[in-house]
Design a protein around this motif. Structure first.
Motif, PDB file in Angstrom:
ATOM      1  N   MET A   1      24.832  36.675  42.084  1.00  0.00           N
ATOM      2  CA  MET A   1      26.400  36.881  42.644  1.00  0.00           C
ATOM      3  C   MET A   1      27.425  36.433  41.853  1.00  0.00           C
ATOM      4  O   MET A   1      27.488  35.490  41.097  1.00  0.00           O
ATOM      5  N   GLU A   2      28.326  37.261  41.934  1.00  0.00           N
ATOM      6  CA  GLU A   2      29.527  36.835  41.231  1.00  0.00           C
ATOM      7  C   GLU A   2      30.403  35.790  42.001  1.00  0.00           C
ATOM      8  O   GLU A   2      30.564  35.847  43.086  1.00  0.00           O
ATOM      9  N   VAL A   3      30.593  34.680  41.311  1.00  0.00           N
ATOM     10  CA  VAL A   3      30.980  33.548  41.919  1.00  0.00           C
ATOM     11  C   VAL A   3      32.618  33.440  42.379  1.00  0.00           C
ATOM     12  O   VAL A   3      32.995  33.235  43.303  1.00  0.00           O
ATOM     13  N   VAL A   4      33.324  33.557  40.932  1.00  0.00           N
ATOM     14  CA  VAL A   4      34.417  33.212  41.052  1.00  0.00           C
ATOM     15  C   VAL A   4      35.547  34.201  40.998  1.00  0.00           C
ATOM     16  O   VAL A   4      36.497  34.417  41.833  1.00  0.00           O
ATOM     17  N   SER A   5      35.490  35.138  40.289  1.00  0.00           N
ATOM     18  CA  SER A   5      36.719  35.924  39.761  1.00  0.00           C
ATOM     19  C   SER A   5      36.105  37.402  39.682  1.00  0.00           C
ATOM     20  O   SER A   5      34.971  37.567  39.300  1.00  0.00           O
ATOM     21  N   VAL A   6      37.249  38.263  39.762  1.00  0.00           N
ATOM     22  CA  VAL A   6      37.130  39.751  39.220  1.00  0.00           C
ATOM     23  C   VAL A   6      38.385  39.956  38.604  1.00  0.00           C
ATOM     24  O   VAL A   6      39.522  39.349  38.569  1.00  0.00           O
ATOM     25  N   LEU A   7      38.604  41.009  37.977  1.00  0.00           N
ATOM     26  CA  LEU A   7      39.741  41.570  37.043  1.00  0.00           C
ATOM     27  C   LEU A   7      40.317  42.529  37.819  1.00  0.00           C
ATOM     28  O   LEU A   7      39.543  43.389  38.605  1.00  0.00           O
ATOM     29  N   ASP A   8      41.781  42.442  38.114  1.00  0.00           N
ATOM     30  CA  ASP A   8      42.646  43.012  39.038  1.00  0.00           C
ATOM     31  C   ASP A   8      43.157  44.214  38.257  1.00  0.00           C
ATOM     32  O   ASP A   8      42.961  44.385  36.792  1.00  0.00           O
ATOM     33  N   LEU A   9      43.838  45.177  38.918  1.00  0.00           N
ATOM     34  CA  LEU A   9      44.355  46.274  38.108  1.00  0.00           C
ATOM     35  C   LEU A   9      45.365  45.879  37.003  1.00  0.00           C
ATOM     36  O   LEU A   9      45.748  46.720  35.999  1.00  0.00           O
ATOM     37  N   ARG A  10      46.097  44.815  37.125  1.00  0.00           N
ATOM     38  CA  ARG A  10      46.987  44.436  36.177  1.00  0.00           C
ATOM     39  C   ARG A  10      46.286  43.544  34.999  1.00  0.00           C
ATOM     40  O   ARG A  10      47.057  43.175  34.120  1.00  0.00           O
ATOM     41  N   GLY A  11      45.008  43.632  34.952  1.00  0.00           N
ATOM     42  CA  GLY A  11      44.462  42.753  33.788  1.00  0.00           C
ATOM     43  C   GLY A  11      44.327  41.526  33.975  1.00  0.00           C
ATOM     44  O   GLY A  11      43.782  40.630  33.108  1.00  0.00           O
ATOM     45  N   GLN A  12      44.668  41.033  35.412  1.00  0.00           N
ATOM     46  CA  GLN A  12      44.418  39.660  35.552  1.00  0.00           C
ATOM     47  C   GLN A  12      43.223  39.016  36.174  1.00  0.00           C
ATOM     48  O   GLN A  12      42.826  39.878  37.050  1.00  0.00           O
ATOM     49  N   THR A  13      42.924  38.050  36.009  1.00  0.00           N
ATOM     50  CA  THR A  13      41.524  37.427  36.601  1.00  0.00           C
ATOM     51  C   THR A  13      42.105  36.832  38.163  1.00  0.00           C
ATOM     52  O   THR A  13      42.855  36.106  38.327  1.00  0.00           O
ATOM     53  N   ARG A  14      41.353  37.266  39.253  1.00  0.00           N
ATOM     54  CA  ARG A  14      41.294  37.049  40.440  1.00  0.00           C
ATOM     55  C   ARG A  14      40.128  36.701  41.068  1.00  0.00           C
ATOM     56  O   ARG A  14      39.115  37.062  40.781  1.00  0.00           O
ATOM     57  N   PRO A  15      40.030  35.657  42.173  1.00  0.00           N
ATOM     58  CA  PRO A  15      38.906  35.416  42.898  1.00  0.00           C
ATOM     59  C   PRO A  15      38.425  37.032  43.625  1.00  0.00           C
ATOM     60  O   PRO A  15      39.221  37.622  43.973  1.00  0.00           O
ATOM     61  N   LYS A  16      37.321  36.959  43.701  1.00  0.00           N
ATOM     62  CA  LYS A  16      36.621  38.362  44.360  1.00  0.00           C
ATOM     63  C   LYS A  16      36.996  38.149  45.723  1.00  0.00           C
ATOM     64  O   LYS A  16      36.849  36.932  46.355  1.00  0.00           O
ATOM     65  N   PRO A  17      37.141  39.286  46.336  1.00  0.00           N
ATOM     66  CA  PRO A  17      37.458  39.103  47.912  1.00  0.00           C
ATOM     67  C   PRO A  17      36.144  38.583  48.699  1.00  0.00           C
ATOM     68  O   PRO A  17      34.962  38.869  48.087  1.00  0.00           O
ATOM     69  N   ILE A  18      36.519  37.836  49.709  1.00  0.00           N
ATOM     70  CA  ILE A  18      35.372  37.248  50.553  1.00  0.00           C
ATOM     71  C   ILE A  18      34.749  38.414  51.188  1.00  0.00           C
ATOM     72  O   ILE A  18      35.381  39.256  51.908  1.00  0.00           O
ATOM     73  N   GLU A  19      33.546  38.167  51.166  1.00  0.00           N
ATOM     74  CA  GLU A  19      32.482  39.162  51.991  1.00  0.00           C
ATOM     75  C   GLU A  19      32.120  38.822  53.438  1.00  0.00           C
ATOM     76  O   GLU A  19      31.853  37.275  53.426  1.00  0.00           O
ATOM     77  N   LEU A  20      31.762  39.549  54.172  1.00  0.00           N
ATOM     78  CA  LEU A  20      31.112  39.050  55.547  1.00  0.00           C
ATOM     79  C   LEU A  20      29.767  38.106  55.552  1.00  0.00           C
ATOM     80  O   LEU A  20      29.701  37.027  56.091  1.00  0.00           O
ATOM     81  N   ASP A  21      28.868  38.269  54.459  1.00  0.00           N
ATOM     82  CA  ASP A  21      27.783  37.504  54.650  1.00  0.00           C
ATOM     83  C   ASP A  21      28.099  36.053  54.158  1.00  0.00           C
ATOM     84  O   ASP A  21      27.682  35.252  54.417  1.00  0.00           O
ATOM     85  N   GLU A  22      29.277  35.957  53.028  1.00  0.00           N
ATOM     86  CA  GLU A  22      29.695  34.714  52.703  1.00  0.00           C
ATOM     87  C   GLU A  22      30.142  33.941  54.100  1.00  0.00           C
ATOM     88  O   GLU A  22      30.031  32.727  54.250  1.00  0.00           O
ATOM     89  N   ILE A  23      30.776  34.565  54.793  1.00  0.00           N
ATOM     90  CA  ILE A  23      31.330  34.038  56.043  1.00  0.00           C
ATOM     91  C   ILE A  23      30.333  33.437  57.035  1.00  0.00           C
ATOM     92  O   ILE A  23      30.051  32.343  57.319  1.00  0.00           O
TER      93      ILE A  23
END
Length: 182
Positions: A1-23
């Motif tokens: 599981m990807e824990v903390v971040s993803v790369l957004d369209l501007r090339g910046q690192t952002r946390p990945k969006p929260i998913e229903l199973d995490e909630i």
């Protein structure tokens, strides 16, 4: 599981969006019968709710805006008197923040994301405020150090730090998670 971040369209690192199973996982871990804060909605409310989709949609919208709703940035502050302490001394009181249950749920999701990273963030000798190690482990380590000192033919020093105000002085922006995660 990807824990903390993803790369957004501007090339910046952002946390990945929260998913229903995490909630759902976080909700199952939340304690019952806790003060709900200003919203008056308890964790049990979310557990009884047929769907968590409105909550997930609110988090997704906040993710896109880059800012949580006002209700998730507020707390009710209650001041509690410490038993047996002088009521005229300001140090005899401690503040208690009552957060909304939806905020507590988000905090639990983020804490679950950080849990796999804890061994790389916290020194193995630390026993406070993390799951697993206990103060007993550090006491045993200290006793072993005291017992072995004569054999090592070296001077040893033991230091105990009081962390009473550590959370008030900790530089959170410097933890390396970035503003989006914070």
């Amino acid at each position: 599981m990807e824990v903390v971040s993803v790369l957004d369209l501007r090339g910046q690192t952002r946390p990945k969006p929260i998913e229903l199973d995490e909630i759902q996982q976080a909700l199952g871990q939340m304690a019952h019968n806790k003060a709900p804060g200003g919203s008056s909605l308890t964790a049990e409310y979310y557990q009884i709710l047929q769907t968590l989709m409105p909550y997930l949609e609110m988090l997704q919208e906040a993710y896109e805006r880059g800012r949580l709703p006002e209700s998730q940035r507020e707390a009710i502050i209650v001041v509690l008197h410490k038993k047996g302490r002088d009521p005229l001394d300001v140090r005899s009181y401690r503040p208690l923040s009552l957060l909304n249950s939806d905020c507590k749920l988000l905090i639990k999701v983020l804490a679950n994301r950080l849990l796999p990273l804890m061994p790389t963030l916290v020194h193995p000798d630390q026993s406070g405020f993390i799951p697993g190690p206990s103060t007993f482990t550090n006491i045993r380590c200290l006793l072993r150090l005291i017992a072995e000192t004569p054999e090592l033919d070296q001077t040893q020093t033991a230091v105990s730090l009081d962390v009473e105000k550590a959370f008030d002085r900790l530089g959170w922006p410097h933890m390396g998670f970035g503003n989006a995660f914070m």
